[in-house]
Write an enzyme that holds these catalytic residues in place. Structure first.
Site, PDB file in Angstrom:
ATOM      1  N   HIS A 263      18.558  15.541 -18.486  1.00 35.27           N
ATOM      2  CA  HIS A 263      18.922  14.144 -18.730  1.00 35.27           C
ATOM      3  C   HIS A 263      19.979  14.095 -19.811  1.00 35.27           C
ATOM      4  O   HIS A 263      19.945  14.880 -20.753  1.00 35.27           O
ATOM      5  CB  HIS A 263      17.698  13.317 -19.152  1.00 35.27           C
ATOM      6  CG  HIS A 263      17.918  11.852 -18.982  1.00 35.27           C
ATOM      7  ND1 HIS A 263      18.503  11.074 -19.959  1.00 35.27           N
ATOM      8  CD2 HIS A 263      17.670  11.038 -17.930  1.00 35.27           C
ATOM      9  CE1 HIS A 263      18.583   9.838 -19.511  1.00 35.27           C
ATOM     10  NE2 HIS A 263      18.100   9.783 -18.285  1.00 35.27           N
ATOM     11  N   ASP A 314      12.661  11.170 -11.692  1.00 35.67           N
ATOM     12  CA  ASP A 314      12.883  11.341 -10.253  1.00 35.67           C
ATOM     13  C   ASP A 314      12.068  12.488  -9.659  1.00 35.67           C
ATOM     14  O   ASP A 314      11.745  12.469  -8.477  1.00 35.67           O
ATOM     15  CB  ASP A 314      14.379  11.536  -9.968  1.00 35.67           C
ATOM     16  CG  ASP A 314      15.159  10.273 -10.265  1.00 35.67           C
ATOM     17  OD1 ASP A 314      14.623   9.187  -9.997  1.00 35.67           O
ATOM     18  OD2 ASP A 314      16.290  10.361 -10.788  1.00 35.67           O
TER      19      ASP A 314
HETATM   20  N1  COA Z   1      19.197  22.350 -13.333  1.00 37.98           N
HETATM   21  C1  COA Z   1      19.728  23.459 -13.858  1.00 37.98           C
HETATM   22  N2  COA Z   1      20.475  23.467 -14.975  1.00 37.98           N
HETATM   23  C2  COA Z   1      20.684  22.269 -15.553  1.00 37.98           C
HETATM   24  C3  COA Z   1      20.151  21.086 -15.064  1.00 37.98           C
HETATM   25  C4  COA Z   1      19.381  21.151 -13.908  1.00 37.98           C
HETATM   26  N3  COA Z   1      18.842  20.056 -13.371  1.00 37.98           N
HETATM   27  N4  COA Z   1      20.509  20.062 -15.855  1.00 37.98           N
HETATM   28  C5  COA Z   1      21.262  20.597 -16.819  1.00 37.98           C
HETATM   29  N5  COA Z   1      21.363  21.932 -16.635  1.00 37.98           N
HETATM   30  C6  COA Z   1      22.095  22.873 -17.479  1.00 37.98           C
HETATM   31  C7  COA Z   1      23.553  22.862 -17.111  1.00 37.98           C
HETATM   32  O1  COA Z   1      23.846  23.794 -16.100  1.00 37.98           O
HETATM   33  C8  COA Z   1      24.195  23.197 -18.417  1.00 37.98           C
HETATM   34  O2  COA Z   1      24.069  24.570 -18.652  1.00 37.98           O
HETATM   35  P1  COA Z   1      25.263  25.404 -19.323  1.00 37.98           P
HETATM   36  O3  COA Z   1      25.445  24.792 -20.685  1.00 37.98           O
HETATM   37  O4  COA Z   1      24.754  26.790 -19.318  1.00 37.98           O
HETATM   38  O5  COA Z   1      26.446  25.179 -18.431  1.00 37.98           O
HETATM   39  C9  COA Z   1      23.298  22.489 -19.435  1.00 37.98           C
HETATM   40  O6  COA Z   1      22.013  22.411 -18.822  1.00 37.98           O
HETATM   41  C10 COA Z   1      23.784  21.098 -19.783  1.00 37.98           C
HETATM   42  O7  COA Z   1      23.868  20.358 -18.563  1.00 37.98           O
HETATM   43  P2  COA Z   1      24.932  19.270 -18.212  1.00 37.98           P
HETATM   44  O8  COA Z   1      25.076  19.165 -16.723  1.00 37.98           O
HETATM   45  O9  COA Z   1      26.180  19.497 -19.020  1.00 37.98           O
HETATM   46  O10 COA Z   1      24.219  17.983 -18.791  1.00 37.98           O
HETATM   47  P3  COA Z   1      24.662  16.528 -18.513  1.00 37.98           P
HETATM   48  O11 COA Z   1      24.140  15.716 -19.629  1.00 37.98           O
HETATM   49  O12 COA Z   1      26.121  16.466 -18.225  1.00 37.98           O
HETATM   50  O13 COA Z   1      23.932  16.164 -17.145  1.00 37.98           O
HETATM   51  C11 COA Z   1      22.317  15.535 -15.579  1.00 37.98           C
HETATM   52  C12 COA Z   1      22.752  15.456 -17.046  1.00 37.98           C
HETATM   53  C13 COA Z   1      21.149  14.580 -15.400  1.00 37.98           C
HETATM   54  C14 COA Z   1      23.453  15.090 -14.665  1.00 37.98           C
HETATM   55  C15 COA Z   1      21.913  16.973 -15.256  1.00 37.98           C
HETATM   56  O14 COA Z   1      20.826  17.345 -16.058  1.00 37.98           O
HETATM   57  C16 COA Z   1      21.582  17.153 -13.788  1.00 37.98           C
HETATM   58  O15 COA Z   1      22.485  17.398 -12.986  1.00 37.98           O
HETATM   59  N6  COA Z   1      20.289  17.027 -13.379  1.00 37.98           N
HETATM   60  C17 COA Z   1      19.916  17.127 -11.996  1.00 37.98           C
HETATM   61  C18 COA Z   1      20.089  15.812 -11.280  1.00 37.98           C
HETATM   62  C19 COA Z   1      19.062  14.797 -11.698  1.00 37.98           C
HETATM   63  O16 COA Z   1      17.866  15.053 -11.730  1.00 37.98           O
HETATM   64  N7  COA Z   1      19.533  13.588 -11.981  1.00 37.98           N
HETATM   65  C20 COA Z   1      18.680  12.477 -12.348  1.00 37.98           C
HETATM   66  C21 COA Z   1      18.898  12.114 -13.784  1.00 37.98           C
HETATM   67  S1  COA Z   1      17.723  10.896 -14.315  1.00 37.98           S
END
Ligand code: COA
Length: 379
Positions: A263, A314
């Site tokens: 998140h 979710d």
């Molecule tokens: N699965 C695997 N790795 C994840 C992850 C996930 N669901 N969420 C974050 N990470 C990892 C990223 O790969 C990244 O790793 P790195 O630093 O080694 O590259 C790190 O954690 C930071 O993630 P990032 O995508 O930059 O965080 P964000 O704040 O931009 O994204 C989300 C937040 C919610 C988009 C992201 O956690 C995600 O894609 N989650 C899955 C989709 C989801 O459940 N969405 C509903 C949100 S309520």
């Protein structure tokens, strides 16, 4: 051309304060409040209508105001026939979120208050939108499956009527309570992507239907609302709790994103997860489908160990919707049936204190270079 001094840049606007709001606060340490009220107190006792009223207005309704608001939503549920006829023209494989987005967009010209952005007109339109979004979802889904929409049950609240019109069974009291709780959990989440999209659209002084159309389009993505549909595909693939760890380790080794985890704001857990998990446990016992919640819990344990990442709502919403007999492609639309209350409250707030939302970008293209003359004349 003058070079500007290098501005501060936060990819994805992470940590950026992009505006003020009095509607909702997400506490990074696993808390959430709507206009000062902890959602944990409301989720157990309030109706969705009470929370929608609170989001749209500054305070809770009294008994009379709640009755009036609930009746107003019930009487605004009917969607113009022309809109339903248009949904009938959409290909049978249309995703329900695309149907919803199209339906919301089509509702706009039918609203007599469309171009009045005053506070009162925006609240009137919000009531219509909250009512009609549910109808677009329920009727759109039945139309897509070659069935006629079910008639409204005007004695049911939004939660009960949504349940009834989606699966055809008149809900029992415990099912209505559960639906209210789920809708309350999803109702608002401050500047999440879809709400921000709605506010950006509204900030140009576009109307509330345009803003909610933008929000629907944004919610569909799997990094946002679409995650609850994707999470169910993942759980279906895993099937049993004993397969969860190996499945997850394989996906992590492949650097896959795991749906339902992570998140942008919460770093110590999603405030909504404990309530959704409890609903899942309760439903597991009631339906005999007790495998889903242990799978989620195993995934949580391994994700914490391997990546220090928490589950988001979710992950647990996915099996909850499945146990309530909703097909996975309706997971995100059900989220929208609730979040429309938050979207509308934010549009009302944006129009009440409007300033165009227009950030800058950091230019990474070539330096200024001479234009060599057009090639068009040489063709
Ligand atoms: N699965 C695997 N790795 C994840 C992850 C996930 N669901 N969420 C974050 N990470 C990892 C990223 O790969 C990244 O790793 P790195 O630093 O080694 O590259 C790190 O954690 C930071 O993630 P990032 O995508 O930059 O965080 P964000 O704040 O931009 O994204 C989300 C937040 C919610 C988009 C992201 O956690 C995600 O894609 N989650 C899955 C989709 C989801 O459940 N969405 C509903 C949100 S309520």
């Amino acid at each position: 051309m003058n070079k500007e001094t290098k501005p501060e840049f936060s990819p994805g606007l992470a940590g950026v304060i992009a505006g003020e709001t009095a509607i909702c606060w997400v506490d990074p340490n696993a808390g959430l409040m709507y206009r000062g009220y902890d959602i944990h107190d409301m989720a157990e006792k309030a109706s969705f209508e009470e929370v929608a009223y609170l989001l749209l207005n500054s305070d809770l309704p009294n008994f009379e105001q709640l009755g009036k608001f609930t009746r107003a939503i019930a009487t605004e549920r009917t969607v113009p026939k022309q809109v339903l006829d248009a949904l009938r023209l959409m290909p049978k494989n249309t995703h329900p979120m695309d149907m919803l987005r199209t339906g919301v967009s089509m509702l706009a010209p039918f609203d007599p208050d469309l171009n009045d952005h005053s506070h009162d007109a925006n609240v009137r339109k919000s009531i219509r939108l909250i009512a009609k979004v549910s109808t677009l979802i329920t009727d759109g889904y039945r139309i897509q499956h070659g069935k006629d929409p079910l008639p409204e049950k005007t004695d049911l609240t939004l939660a009960g009527n949504l349940f009834y019109k989606l699966n055809g069974d008149v809900p029992q009291d415990w099912q209505i309570r559960m639906m209210d709780t789920i809708l309350i959990l999803y109702a608002d989440h401050e500047f999440n992507a879809s709400t921000f999209a709605a506010r950006v659209t509204a900030s140009t002084l576009a109307d509330i239907y345009a803003a909610v159309t933008s929000a629907c389009a944004t919610l569909k993505g799997p990094l946002h609302g679409g995650a609850n549909e994707e999470s169910m595909k993942m759980l279906d693939e895993i099937k049993t709790p004993d397969r969860a760890e190996a499945w997850l380790m394989e996906k992590l080794a492949a650097k896959d994103k795991i749906m339902g985890f992570g998140h942008r704001v919460y770093k110590k857990g999603d405030s909504r997860v404990p309530i959704m998990r409890e609903i899942g446990r309760d439903l597991g016992k009631r339906t005999g489908k007790e495998q889903w919640i242990p799978i989620c819990e195993k995934l949580e344990e391994v994700m914490e160990r391997e990546k220090h990442l928490c589950a988001n709502v979710d992950l647990y919403a996915a099996p909850v919707f499945t146990m309530l007999k909703f097909p996975p492609e309706l997971n995100t639309p059900i989220f929208a049936a609730s979040r429309v209350a938050g979207w509308c409250a934010h549009v009302v707030e944006q129009h009440d204190h409007n300033r165009l939302i227009r950030p800058r970008s950091l230019y990474t293209g070539p330096e200024l270079r001479p234009y060599p003359g057009t090639s068009a004349g040489k063709l």
